[in-house]
Design a protein around this motif. Structure first.
Motif, PDB file in Angstrom:
ATOM      1  N   LEU A 274     -41.380  37.072  68.099  1.00 52.25           N
ATOM      2  CA  LEU A 274     -40.596  37.684  69.166  1.00 52.25           C
ATOM      3  C   LEU A 274     -39.524  36.721  69.649  1.00 52.25           C
ATOM      4  N   LEU A 275     -38.304  37.198  69.718  1.00 47.80           N
ATOM      5  CA  LEU A 275     -37.213  36.408  70.275  1.00 47.80           C
ATOM      6  C   LEU A 275     -36.604  37.187  71.436  1.00 47.80           C
ATOM      7  N   PHE A 276     -36.611  36.565  72.605  1.00 42.06           N
ATOM      8  CA  PHE A 276     -36.038  37.134  73.822  1.00 42.06           C
ATOM      9  C   PHE A 276     -34.768  36.364  74.137  1.00 42.06           C
ATOM     10  N   ALA A 277     -33.699  37.076  74.494  1.00 43.12           N
ATOM     11  CA  ALA A 277     -32.438  36.399  74.777  1.00 43.12           C
ATOM     12  C   ALA A 277     -31.712  37.038  75.942  1.00 43.12           C
ATOM     13  N   ARG A 278     -31.354  36.208  76.881  1.00 38.70           N
ATOM     14  CA  ARG A 278     -30.560  36.652  78.031  1.00 38.70           C
ATOM     15  C   ARG A 278     -29.151  37.024  77.593  1.00 38.70           C
ATOM     16  N   SER A 279     -28.624  36.295  76.593  1.00 43.59           N
ATOM     17  CA  SER A 279     -27.227  36.484  76.177  1.00 43.59           C
ATOM     18  C   SER A 279     -27.092  37.097  74.791  1.00 43.59           C
ATOM     19  N   GLY A 280     -28.115  37.789  74.332  1.00 44.25           N
ATOM     20  CA  GLY A 280     -28.013  38.495  73.059  1.00 44.25           C
ATOM     21  C   GLY A 280     -28.300  37.619  71.851  1.00 44.25           C
ATOM     22  N   PHE A 281     -27.943  38.141  70.682  1.00 38.69           N
ATOM     23  CA  PHE A 281     -28.285  37.516  69.414  1.00 38.69           C
ATOM     24  C   PHE A 281     -27.061  37.435  68.512  1.00 38.69           C
ATOM     25  N   THR A 282     -27.070  36.452  67.634  1.00 36.07           N
ATOM     26  CA  THR A 282     -25.975  36.323  66.670  1.00 36.07           C
ATOM     27  C   THR A 282     -26.101  37.435  65.625  1.00 36.07           C
ATOM     28  N   ASP A 283     -24.997  37.751  64.978  1.00 37.61           N
ATOM     29  CA  ASP A 283     -24.991  38.809  63.965  1.00 37.61           C
ATOM     30  C   ASP A 283     -25.918  38.478  62.805  1.00 37.61           C
ATOM     31  N   ASP A 284     -25.935  37.195  62.381  1.00 39.95           N
ATOM     32  CA  ASP A 284     -26.790  36.838  61.244  1.00 39.95           C
ATOM     33  C   ASP A 284     -28.268  36.999  61.588  1.00 39.95           C
ATOM     34  N   LEU A 285     -28.660  36.708  62.822  1.00 36.86           N
ATOM     35  CA  LEU A 285     -30.048  36.917  63.229  1.00 36.86           C
ATOM     36  C   LEU A 285     -30.369  38.410  63.288  1.00 36.86           C
ATOM     37  N   ARG A 286     -29.453  39.217  63.800  1.00 40.77           N
ATOM     38  CA  ARG A 286     -29.678  40.672  63.847  1.00 40.77           C
ATOM     39  C   ARG A 286     -29.883  41.238  62.433  1.00 40.77           C
ATOM     40  N   ARG A 287     -29.055  40.795  61.489  1.00 40.45           N
ATOM     41  CA  ARG A 287     -29.194  41.272  60.110  1.00 40.45           C
ATOM     42  C   ARG A 287     -30.542  40.869  59.523  1.00 40.45           C
ATOM     43  N   GLU A 288     -30.957  39.632  59.774  1.00 36.94           N
ATOM     44  CA  GLU A 288     -32.241  39.140  59.270  1.00 36.94           C
ATOM     45  C   GLU A 288     -33.398  39.936  59.880  1.00 36.94           C
ATOM     46  N   ALA A 289     -33.339  40.192  61.164  1.00 36.21           N
ATOM     47  CA  ALA A 289     -34.406  40.945  61.841  1.00 36.21           C
ATOM     48  C   ALA A 289     -34.490  42.380  61.323  1.00 36.21           C
ATOM     49  N   GLU A 290     -33.341  42.988  61.027  1.00 42.15           N
ATOM     50  CA  GLU A 290     -33.328  44.363  60.526  1.00 42.15           C
ATOM     51  C   GLU A 290     -34.022  44.488  59.180  1.00 42.15           C
ATOM     52  N   ARG A 291     -33.950  43.464  58.351  1.00 35.70           N
ATOM     53  CA  ARG A 291     -34.545  43.544  57.011  1.00 35.70           C
ATOM     54  C   ARG A 291     -36.023  43.151  56.987  1.00 35.70           C
ATOM     55  N   ARG A 292     -36.546  42.669  58.109  1.00 30.41           N
ATOM     56  CA  ARG A 292     -37.932  42.211  58.172  1.00 30.41           C
ATOM     57  C   ARG A 292     -38.751  43.061  59.136  1.00 30.41           C
TER      58      ARG A 292
END
Length: 173
Positions: free
Chosen positions: A140-158
């Motif tokens: 689980l990753l919680f972020a006050r200021s959102g996530f980088t695009d590369d992390l979003r792409r990685e999370a979507e595939r997993r």
């Protein structure tokens, strides 16, 4: 609420009182924004993340229903020190030992969370005792200021990574 106010006084007001008195509050605030984010917003955000896991998250997000959520420190031989972990989510079955279903990191910083934070969680997952870890341990990753695009792409595939921003935290799923 008194604890953050005391921390603000100790971190900012007490140390910079002469500058504040002569009207340099904008400069003091600008130069200390990261300190305030890390020492005041950070601990509060971590507690909100733990509450979200326990009170609002869907079982699919955590890999089950939590019995408890708390921070911990994990020993690491590779780095010869302990690593702080903001969230350990566990289930306590009626007959058996607690099973860790998720671990997480909560970042109350002004910068988006990226792949290095996910890589850190993967490292920490490897340090957990395998006998106490559930079949699919969620990261689980919680972020006050959102996530980088590369992390979003990685999370979507997993299937083992959950990203929780402020919008999701306050929506409750």
């Amino acid at each position: 609420m008194a604890e953050p106010v005391v921390r603000l006084h100790q971190l900012l007001i007490q140390r910079h009182e002469p500058e504040l008195v002569v009207g340099r509050a904008d400069r003091v605030w600008e130069e200390n924004a990261d300190t305030v984010a890390g020492k005041i917003y950070g601990p509060h955000f971590e507690e909100l993340a733990r509450q979200w896991c326990f009170e609002h998250a869907e079982p699919e997000s955590l890999g089950g229903r939590p019995s408890w959520v708390r921070p911990t420190e994990i020993a690491c031989r590779e780095h010869r020190r302990g690593h702080e972990l903001d969230l350990v989510v566990a289930q306590s079955p009626a007959f058996g030992t607690d099973r860790i279903i998720a671990i997480g990191e909560a970042k109350g910083t002004l910068t988006p969370v990226g792949l290095p934070q996910l890589e850190r969680l993967e490292h920490l997952r490897g340090l957990l005792p395998s006998a106490r870890v559930g079949a699919l341990l969620k990261l689980l990753l919680f972020a006050r200021s959102g996530f980088t695009d590369d992390l979003r792409r990685e999370a979507e595939r997993r299937g083992d990574v959950e990203l929780v921003d402020l919008h999701r935290m306050y929506r409750g799923t």
